[in-house]
Scaffold this motif. Structure first.
Motif, mmCIF file in Angstrom:
data_model
loop_
_atom_site.group_PDB
_atom_site.id
_atom_site.type_symbol
_atom_site.label_atom_id
_atom_site.label_comp_id
_atom_site.label_asym_id
_atom_site.label_seq_id
_atom_site.Cartn_x
_atom_site.Cartn_y
_atom_site.Cartn_z
ATOM 1 N N TYR A 76 51.110 -39.382 20.533
ATOM 2 C CA TYR A 76 52.350 -37.939 19.624
ATOM 3 C C TYR A 76 52.034 -37.443 19.960
ATOM 4 O O TYR A 76 52.850 -36.104 20.488
ATOM 5 N N LEU A 77 50.419 -36.504 21.031
ATOM 6 C CA LEU A 77 50.487 -35.695 20.998
ATOM 7 C C LEU A 77 50.883 -34.717 22.707
ATOM 8 O O LEU A 77 51.676 -34.251 23.092
ATOM 9 N N ASN A 78 51.175 -36.268 23.304
ATOM 10 C CA ASN A 78 51.650 -35.962 24.612
ATOM 11 C C ASN A 78 53.283 -35.948 24.945
ATOM 12 O O ASN A 78 54.167 -35.004 25.121
ATOM 13 N N GLY A 79 54.160 -36.573 23.795
ATOM 14 C CA GLY A 79 55.727 -35.990 23.608
ATOM 15 C C GLY A 79 55.891 -35.302 22.711
ATOM 16 O O GLY A 79 56.881 -35.049 22.576
ATOM 17 N N THR A 80 54.979 -34.376 22.031
ATOM 18 C CA THR A 80 55.120 -33.579 21.391
ATOM 19 C C THR A 80 54.689 -31.580 20.962
ATOM 20 O O THR A 80 53.894 -31.395 20.879
ATOM 21 N N LEU A 81 54.716 -32.045 23.006
ATOM 22 C CA LEU A 81 54.679 -30.411 23.420
ATOM 23 C C LEU A 81 54.383 -29.280 23.080
ATOM 24 O O LEU A 81 53.945 -28.401 23.054
ATOM 25 N N ASP A 82 55.984 -29.153 22.869
ATOM 26 C CA ASP A 82 56.075 -28.265 22.117
ATOM 27 C C ASP A 82 56.187 -27.876 21.124
ATOM 28 O O ASP A 82 56.713 -26.883 20.412
ATOM 29 N N TYR A 83 55.571 -28.816 20.205
ATOM 30 C CA TYR A 83 55.420 -28.232 18.397
ATOM 31 C C TYR A 83 53.797 -27.443 18.826
ATOM 32 O O TYR A 83 53.537 -27.718 19.629
ATOM 33 N N SER A 84 54.339 -26.330 17.860
ATOM 34 C CA SER A 84 52.687 -25.351 17.546
ATOM 35 C C SER A 84 53.360 -24.669 16.601
ATOM 36 O O SER A 84 54.264 -24.789 15.333
ATOM 37 N N PHE A 85 51.813 -24.319 15.464
ATOM 38 C CA PHE A 85 52.188 -23.494 14.486
ATOM 39 C C PHE A 85 51.864 -22.249 15.347
ATOM 40 O O PHE A 85 51.082 -21.481 15.594
#
Length: 114
Positions: A76-85
């Protein structure tokens, strides 16, 4: 995990994780190491907080089912690398300016809250 497929969610709802579902891992160091690393990622990725909390509950008695669930979080983290807080809109310091009365005279008192 570089060539792995991404997953839309960090954890599946069913089947629920159980402590005695499979035989315990013979060497749980990999599981504990991944959980420890994910604890650092949690501060910038609060969307994995629930999954990480559930998986950390099985650090003392981890089995293959738990390792598969941890690898799903990694996918999941590998597929959403551009997400952040990011907190660009939150004030860093709030300035308080109350007044107090001293001998009938208003005196301004200044303080800061971090």
């Amino acid at each position: 995990m570089d060539g792995s497929d991404s997953t839309p969610t960090p954890m599946v709802g069913m089947p629920a994780l159980m402590s005695d579902a499979d035989s315990p891992l013979s060497d749980a160091r990999e599981y504990r190491s991944i959980i420890g690393s994910l604890l650092y990622a949690y501060y910038t990725r609060p969307n994995i907080a629930f999954s990480l909390n559930k998986l950390a509950q099985y650090m003392h008695q981890s089995c293959e089912q738990h390792l598969v669930a941890v690898k799903r979080v990694l996918c999941y983290l590998n597929g959403t690398l551009d997400y952040s807080f990011c907190s660009h809109h939150l004030p860093l310091v709030m300035l308080l300016q109350p007044f107090q009365m001293l001998n009938g005279e208003a005196i301004q008192t200044i303080g800061a809250v971090f």
